[in-house]
Motif scaffolding. Structure first.
Motif, PDB file in Angstrom:
ATOM      1  N   UNK A   1       0.830  -1.203   0.000  1.00  0.00           N
ATOM      2  CA  UNK A   1       0.000   0.000   0.000  1.00  0.00           C
ATOM      3  C   UNK A   1       0.867   1.255   0.000  1.00  0.00           C
ATOM      4  N   UNK A   2       1.880   1.261   0.870  1.00  0.00           N
ATOM      5  CA  UNK A   2       2.739   2.434   0.998  1.00  0.00           C
ATOM      6  C   UNK A   2       3.552   2.676  -0.265  1.00  0.00           C
ATOM      7  N   UNK A   3       4.109   1.611  -0.829  1.00  0.00           N
ATOM      8  CA  UNK A   3       4.920   1.762  -2.039  1.00  0.00           C
ATOM      9  C   UNK A   3       4.038   2.228  -3.198  1.00  0.00           C
TER      10      UNK A   3
ATOM     11  N   UNK B   1       2.881  13.342   5.971  1.00  0.00           N
ATOM     12  CA  UNK B   1       3.967  13.606   6.910  1.00  0.00           C
ATOM     13  C   UNK B   1       3.437  13.899   8.304  1.00  0.00           C
ATOM     14  N   UNK B   2       2.300  14.604   8.381  1.00  0.00           N
ATOM     15  CA  UNK B   2       1.719  14.882   9.683  1.00  0.00           C
ATOM     16  C   UNK B   2       1.234  13.615  10.366  1.00  0.00           C
TER      17      UNK B   2
ATOM     18  N   UNK C   1       2.371   3.249   7.961  1.00  0.00           N
ATOM     19  CA  UNK C   1       2.160   3.621   6.561  1.00  0.00           C
ATOM     20  C   UNK C   1       2.864   4.935   6.191  1.00  0.00           C
ATOM     21  N   UNK C   2       2.715   5.987   6.994  1.00  0.00           N
ATOM     22  CA  UNK C   2       3.394   7.247   6.624  1.00  0.00           C
ATOM     23  C   UNK C   2       4.905   7.087   6.520  1.00  0.00           C
TER      24      UNK C   2
ATOM     25  N   UNK D   1       9.651   7.074   3.175  1.00  0.00           N
ATOM     26  CA  UNK D   1      10.908   6.426   2.797  1.00  0.00           C
ATOM     27  C   UNK D   1      10.880   6.041   1.323  1.00  0.00           C
ATOM     28  N   UNK D   2       9.745   5.525   0.859  1.00  0.00           N
ATOM     29  CA  UNK D   2       9.654   5.114  -0.539  1.00  0.00           C
ATOM     30  C   UNK D   2       9.725   6.327  -1.458  1.00  0.00           C
TER      31      UNK D   2
END
Ligand SMILES: Nc1ncnc2c1ncn2[C@@H]1O[C@H](COP(=O)(O)OP(=O)(O)OP(=O)(O)O)[C@@H](O)[C@H]1O
Ligand SMILES: [Mg+2]
Lengths: 253, 282
Positions: free
Chosen positions: B79-81, B105-106, B145-146, B151-152
């Motif tokens: 999901x994150x990628x 980011x928040x 997830x954030x 990072x990705x």
């Protein structure tokens, strides 16, 4: 001029956001000839060559007016697939940009993405392209090591091989030798001479002698405008405009 | 002369800061090891708790932490990628997308107990997954997830534009370019994000407090809808709700040591993979 026209530009204007970079370009590019684009830094050489295979479309807010034809078909026609245009019109960049993959995979990349599965054909094509780019002898024993370990000149010839592997009809080169030493440059120039037997070549160069040596036609650009376009021999011996002569003889630029 | 002195003074103070950091790191490891090592034995690692948690082992908690961590990564990594790829490679560069970036980011700064409450409300109650491995994994997954997205994104932005240009110029589509060039080149960066996240997931207590963890189980969980024991929660429970504090305290330190070693092991493994990936080409 009995040469066959391969690409044709008609009234091309190009804008980066609000600033116009090219004005009213009308240009014929001939089959199996080398067309050189020269001009001072920032005059729009890279912009022009990128238009020829629609690489400019990666730039946000850029806009192109006018028509560009390949064999009489408008490559900017909405019905035309940009992927198809780029397969037929290959490009070699100023800075060698091999992928961080093996030498073999770099050359085979275009075949992979075209869905070629036949190992024999891929092997054959990789070898052939590397030979055409005069790199085969230097790398045949280490095809599976990283392309990033090659020297700059070798990397650039690898990039040429990678472009040739997908059998484009036109090859665009944006200052392909500017980052290279004289020996590598000589090799690439020699290579271009051989390649024009099979391909149509457009090359951007800063080097007047190079343009004179390798090209058949020369376009002189300044501030985004075509100043003069003619047979190379004429441009370099008897240009019709004073400003062209000044530039070529190094009086400015 | 004067410049030489101030330079040396600068280096010296930096060196001092590093020493202080190292000291605290060393102190933590020493402290945990000194108190926990006596609890560690083969039985401790492989047995279920016995005698009201004053003897036996903590194997279900080790396994539970493993399940929760794995589940959270399995859920949040793709999901994150995918989200990072959309934001970096596809989305138009406008203020809406900027807003999304800032929000993500928040999200990384939201306290973990808030994620725990969210998990309780949504996964445990609303979706009726109950207090279970599934609820815990989803809650932990959302929490990291954030981190995975940032990072990705950084890893994707670090891929030279010239690779993309080369690929497009050969007639590749955007997706082919991402799949064959961009993702492989950014893998080690993405992996770094995952490593850091694993450390965080394995050690968090608050998000699983209401969503997955239980103090005591007779055996092992038998489905993703079971409650689980987990190392960090087990430590917390032993120290706060234990009925025999004297016998249980060293078990808690043992758990802390196991957790520390597990996280170090995962990090080391991932660093090795990353180095391999890097040295392969380049
Ligand atoms: N991505 C861009 N966005 C906005 N303006 C640009 C962009 N790329 C180029 N330009 C501008 O367009 C003009 C032509 O640039 P171009 O790169 O085509 O010049 P060039 O002739 O290739 O120069 P050089 O010989 O230095 O490579 C320059 O004024 C440049 O500042
Ligand atoms: Mg240029």
């Amino acid at each position: 001029m009995a040469d066959k026209i391969r690409m044709k530009l008609e009234n091309v204007n190009f804008f980066y956001a609000d600033t116009q970079a090219l004005y009213e370009i009308n240009l014929d590019i001939y089959q199996n000839k080398v067309t050189a684009i020269i001009g001072p830094s920032g005059c729009g050489k890279s912009t022009l060559i990128k238009l020829l295979n629609r690489m400019n479309e990666l730039i946000p807010n850029a806009r192109c007016e006018g028509n560009i034809y390949l064999d009489g078909h408008d490559i900017y026609d909405p019905k035309v697939d940009v992927v198809d245009v780029r397969r037929r019109i290959g490009m070699v960049f100023q800075k060698p940009n091999p992928f961080p993959k093996s030498i073999f995979d770099n050359v085979a990349y275009g075949l992979y993405i075209n869905g070629v599965k036949d190992r024999h054909y891929i092997n054959y094509k990789v070898e052939k392209s590397l030979k055409d780019a005069t790199l085969w002898k230097e790398v045949s024993d280490r095809l599976h090591s990283s392309a990033l370990q090659l020297s700059g000149g070798q990397q650039q010839r690898l990039c040429i091989a990678r472009t040739l592997a997908v059998e484009p009809e036109v090859v665009l080169m944006d200052e392909p030798a500017s980052a290279l030493d004289p020996t590598s440059t000589a090799k690439i120039e020699e290579l271009i001479q051989e390649l024009k037997e099979k391909y149509t070549i457009v090359i951007v160069t800063h080097n007047m002698q190079q343009a004179a040596r390798i090209s058949d036609y020369t376009l002189f650009l300044m501030l985004g405008k075509m100043i003069e376009y003619d047979v190379t021999n004429k441009i370099f011996t008897n240009p019709s405009k004073k400003i062209t002569e000044d530039y070529i003889t190094g009086r400015f630029g | 002369m004067k410049r030489g002195i101030s330079q040396r003074l600068g280096f010296f103070s930096l060196f001092l800061c590093m020493l202080v950091t190292l000291f605290f790191l060393g102190a933590i490891i020493y402290f945990i090891t000194a108190r926990g090592v006596s609890a560690i034995s083969w039985e401790f690692l492989t047995q279920v708790p016995k005698k009201a948690m004053t003897a036996g082992g903590v194997a279900p908690a080790i396994l539970g932490t493993f399940y929760l961590t794995l589940g959270a990564v399995v859920f949040s990594l793709p999901l994150g990628v995918a989200c990072a790829i959309y934001l970096c490679e596809y989305s138009p560069k406008n203020y809406v997308v900027n807003l999304i970036r800032i929000s993500i980011n928040n999200l990384a700064g939201v306290p973990s107990v808030v994620f725990g409450l969210f998990g309780l409300a949504v996964f445990v109650k609303f979706l009726d997954f109950g207090v279970s491995i599934l609820s815990g994994c989803l809650t932990l997954g959302i929490m990291i997830l954030p981190n995975i997205i940032s990072a990705s994104q950084e890893a994707l932005l670090a891929v030279p534009q010239s690779y993309r240009e080369a690929s497009f110029a050969l007639g590749a589509t955007r997706w082919e370019t991402i799949k064959r060039v961009v993702l492989p080149s950014s893998l080690s960066g993405i992996l770094t994000g995952v490593i850091l996240s694993i450390g965080r997931v394995a050690g968090e207590t608050a998000p699983i407090l209401f969503t997955a963890a239980t103090f005591y189980m007779r055996g092992y969980p038998n489905s993703i809808f079971s409650e689980v024991m987990a190392l960090p929660y087990h430590i917390y429970a032993l120290m706060t709700e234990g009925t025999h504090p004297q016998q249980q305290r060293h078990i808690a330190y043992g758990c802390a040591m196991v957790l520390l070693i597990l996280v170090l092991m995962v990090s080391t493994l991932a660093i090795i993979i990353r180095q391999k990936q890097r040295s392969k080409y380049g």
